[in-house]
Design a protein around this motif. Structure first.
Motif, PDB file in Angstrom:
ATOM      1  N   LEU A  82       0.816  -1.217   0.000  1.00 51.51           N
ATOM      2  CA  LEU A  82       0.000   0.000   0.000  1.00 51.51           C
ATOM      3  C   LEU A  82       0.848   1.265   0.000  1.00 51.51           C
ATOM      4  N   LEU A  83       1.900   1.273   0.791  1.00 53.37           N
ATOM      5  CA  LEU A  83       2.769   2.441   0.901  1.00 53.37           C
ATOM      6  C   LEU A  83       4.173   1.941   1.219  1.00 53.37           C
ATOM      7  N   SER A  84       5.037   1.972   0.225  1.00 52.76           N
ATOM      8  CA  SER A  84       6.322   1.280   0.329  1.00 52.76           C
ATOM      9  C   SER A  84       7.134   1.735   1.539  1.00 52.76           C
ATOM     10  N   TYR A  85       7.129   3.022   1.848  1.00 49.34           N
ATOM     11  CA  TYR A  85       7.962   3.521   2.943  1.00 49.34           C
ATOM     12  C   TYR A  85       7.455   3.064   4.312  1.00 49.34           C
ATOM     13  N   SER A  86       6.197   2.693   4.399  1.00 49.96           N
ATOM     14  CA  SER A  86       5.662   2.249   5.681  1.00 49.96           C
ATOM     15  C   SER A  86       6.186   0.874   6.076  1.00 49.96           C
ATOM     16  N   TYR A  87       6.768   0.158   5.124  1.00 50.23           N
ATOM     17  CA  TYR A  87       7.247  -1.198   5.407  1.00 50.23           C
ATOM     18  C   TYR A  87       8.287  -1.187   6.522  1.00 50.23           C
ATOM     19  N   TYR A  88       9.241  -0.284   6.454  1.00 51.44           N
ATOM     20  CA  TYR A  88      10.331  -0.280   7.429  1.00 51.44           C
ATOM     21  C   TYR A  88       9.826   0.051   8.831  1.00 51.44           C
ATOM     22  N   LEU A  89       8.874   0.957   8.915  1.00 51.50           N
ATOM     23  CA  LEU A  89       8.302   1.283  10.217  1.00 51.50           C
ATOM     24  C   LEU A  89       7.498   0.108  10.756  1.00 51.50           C
ATOM     25  N   LEU A  90       6.716  -0.529   9.886  1.00 55.05           N
ATOM     26  CA  LEU A  90       5.879  -1.648  10.321  1.00 55.05           C
ATOM     27  C   LEU A  90       6.715  -2.867  10.681  1.00 55.05           C
ATOM     28  N   ILE A  91       7.789  -3.120   9.947  1.00 51.33           N
ATOM     29  CA  ILE A  91       8.605  -4.291  10.259  1.00 51.33           C
ATOM     30  C   ILE A  91       9.275  -4.136  11.614  1.00 51.33           C
ATOM     31  N   LEU A  92       9.709  -2.916  11.945  1.00 47.89           N
ATOM     32  CA  LEU A  92      10.301  -2.682  13.258  1.00 47.89           C
ATOM     33  C   LEU A  92       9.259  -2.779  14.361  1.00 47.89           C
ATOM     34  N   TRP A  93       8.069  -2.245  14.088  1.00 47.42           N
ATOM     35  CA  TRP A  93       7.001  -2.271  15.081  1.00 47.42           C
ATOM     36  C   TRP A  93       6.548  -3.693  15.377  1.00 47.42           C
ATOM     37  N   THR A  94       6.237  -4.436  14.326  1.00 48.09           N
ATOM     38  CA  THR A  94       5.749  -5.802  14.523  1.00 48.09           C
ATOM     39  C   THR A  94       6.834  -6.700  15.104  1.00 48.09           C
ATOM     40  N   CYS A  95       8.084  -6.450  14.732  1.00 47.93           N
ATOM     41  CA  CYS A  95       9.189  -7.215  15.305  1.00 47.93           C
ATOM     42  C   CYS A  95       9.288  -6.961  16.809  1.00 47.93           C
ATOM     43  N   MET A  96       9.185  -5.710  17.215  1.00 44.63           N
ATOM     44  CA  MET A  96       9.236  -5.375  18.642  1.00 44.63           C
ATOM     45  C   MET A  96       8.063  -6.001  19.390  1.00 44.63           C
ATOM     46  N   CYS A  97       6.875  -5.939  18.805  1.00 42.31           N
ATOM     47  CA  CYS A  97       5.699  -6.502  19.460  1.00 42.31           C
ATOM     48  C   CYS A  97       5.800  -8.017  19.589  1.00 42.31           C
ATOM     49  N   MET A  98       6.313  -8.669  18.546  1.00 41.41           N
ATOM     50  CA  MET A  98       6.473 -10.121  18.620  1.00 41.41           C
ATOM     51  C   MET A  98       7.503 -10.493  19.671  1.00 41.41           C
ATOM     52  N   GLY A  99       8.571  -9.696  19.790  1.00 41.28           N
ATOM     53  CA  GLY A  99       9.565  -9.950  20.823  1.00 41.28           C
ATOM     54  C   GLY A  99       8.963  -9.837  22.216  1.00 41.28           C
ATOM     55  N   ILE A 100       8.150  -8.802  22.438  1.00 34.34           N
ATOM     56  CA  ILE A 100       7.499  -8.638  23.743  1.00 34.34           C
ATOM     57  C   ILE A 100       6.554  -9.794  24.024  1.00 34.34           C
ATOM     58  N   PHE A 101       5.787 -10.174  23.008  1.00 32.92           N
ATOM     59  CA  PHE A 101       4.839 -11.284  23.177  1.00 32.92           C
ATOM     60  C   PHE A 101       5.562 -12.576  23.550  1.00 32.92           C
ATOM     61  N   LEU A 102       6.648 -12.889  22.844  1.00 37.10           N
ATOM     62  CA  LEU A 102       7.373 -14.123  23.130  1.00 37.10           C
ATOM     63  C   LEU A 102       8.055 -14.069  24.485  1.00 37.10           C
ATOM     64  N   VAL A 103       8.600 -12.920  24.854  1.00 35.26           N
ATOM     65  CA  VAL A 103       9.244 -12.792  26.163  1.00 35.26           C
ATOM     66  C   VAL A 103       8.225 -13.019  27.270  1.00 35.26           C
ATOM     67  N   LYS A 104       7.062 -12.390  27.161  1.00 32.43           N
ATOM     68  CA  LYS A 104       6.026 -12.574  28.178  1.00 32.43           C
ATOM     69  C   LYS A 104       5.581 -14.027  28.251  1.00 32.43           C
ATOM     70  N   THR A 105       5.373 -14.642  27.078  1.00 34.48           N
ATOM     71  CA  THR A 105       4.896 -16.018  27.038  1.00 34.48           C
ATOM     72  C   THR A 105       5.962 -16.995  27.522  1.00 34.48           C
ATOM     73  N   MET A 106       7.181 -16.859  27.006  1.00 35.59           N
ATOM     74  CA  MET A 106       8.241 -17.775  27.390  1.00 35.59           C
ATOM     75  C   MET A 106       8.640 -17.596  28.846  1.00 35.59           C
ATOM     76  N   LYS A 107       8.533 -16.382  29.351  1.00 36.63           N
ATOM     77  CA  LYS A 107       8.840 -16.152  30.760  1.00 36.63           C
ATOM     78  C   LYS A 107       7.886 -16.926  31.644  1.00 36.63           C
ATOM     79  N   ARG A 108       6.624 -16.959  31.253  1.00 35.56           N
ATOM     80  CA  ARG A 108       5.658 -17.754  32.010  1.00 35.56           C
ATOM     81  C   ARG A 108       6.011 -19.232  31.947  1.00 35.56           C
TER      82      ARG A 108
END
Length: 269
Positions: A202-228
């Motif tokens: 949809l908007l090529s420049y948004s890819y880099y922002l979204l990839i960093l955002w989703t990567c950070m969110c997935m890291g938080i999700f896995l840390v919370k889950t794996m910590k449990r």
């Protein structure tokens, strides 16, 4: 000689079998018992778990694969919110247990937002392949071979994520988590990758922002889950060690997301 003219008068017609054969049910029951027993023994041998844990969790999951698909629309929406916006999750991260046959077992996803499911990972993986094909088409590089490569690439990324989580658990002496649980947790990464790839379309420049955002969110999700998982099941209590490993899991999402989000097949040409 044999008469092909049909049934003769006075000769009773063979009865039509309208009811299921009792032998089929018997064989099915026996086969199911053998499968459950075999999978239970295999899980106990590979994961080093106690017989009670295998019977109450691993064997139950494999003998009832519908467990990972017992969900509804509300669960899917809430689960995607937890994966893509984990810092907004105000509830606990532990799974809800219930007594089943005198043992404690986990409630299915429809009753527990923290339970793993396979519906979202499979749908996200299929969406990833479709978006990859669309991206290749927009680049003028679409071909069946290219799409096959993206399919294989997605499977390889999923496998690497599973191995990362599994090796982390084994390194801390906590290998009891069912394999399908780990497959489900690893597969949630495709939800974030799909969002980033869609942003590129949809908007090529948004890819880099979204990839960093989703990567950070997935890291938080896995840390919370794996910590449990680690705190609940690990045999060793080296807190500094598992904290470092959790940080490693979070940072390992960046190269994985960048690799999966890179829709290119230049090596084929």
């Amino acid at each position: 000689m044999y008469n092909n003219m049909g049934p003769q008068p006075g000769v009773p017609r063979p009865p039509t079998n309208t009811q299921p054969s009792p032998f089929g049910n018997a064989f099915y029951g026996a086969g199911s018992g053998l499968i459950r027993g075999g999978l239970g023994a295999y899980g106990e041998k590979i994961l080093g778990s106690s017989s009670e844990y295998v019977q109450s969790n691993i064997s139950r999951y494999f003998s009832d694969p519908q467990y990972y698909f017992q969900l509804n629309d509300q669960y899917v929406r809430n689960k995607l919110k937890v994966v893509l916006l984990p810092f907004l999750h105000r509830g606990h991260w532990t799974r809800i247990t219930e007594p089943v046959g005198g043992r404690l077992s986990y409630k299915p996803p429809i009753y527990d937002i923290n339970a793993p499911d396979l519906y979202i990972p499979f749908m996200a993986f299929g969406t990833y392949v479709i978006l990859a094909g669309l991206t290749l088409g927009l680049q003028g590089k679409f071909s069946p071979e290219a799409l096959n490569w993206m399919f294989v690439k997605g499977l390889l990324g999923w496998f690497m994520q599973v191995m990362l989580l599994k090796v982390t658990l084994l390194s801390l002496g906590s290998g009891e988590a069912p394999l399908l649980d780990i497959v489900a947790y690893a597969g949630y990464a495709f939800a974030g990758v799909c969002l980033a790839v869609l942003g590129r379309i949809l908007l090529s420049y948004s890819y880099y922002l979204l990839i960093l955002w989703t990567c950070m969110c997935m890291g938080i999700f896995l840390v919370k889950t794996m910590k449990r998982v680690l705190f609940a099941e690990m045999r060793s209590h080296d807190s500094s060690r598992h904290h470092y490993l959790l940080i490693f899991i979070a940072f390992a999402q960046l190269p994985l997301f960048l690799w999966l989000g890179n829709i290119t097949v230049n090596w084929l040409f």
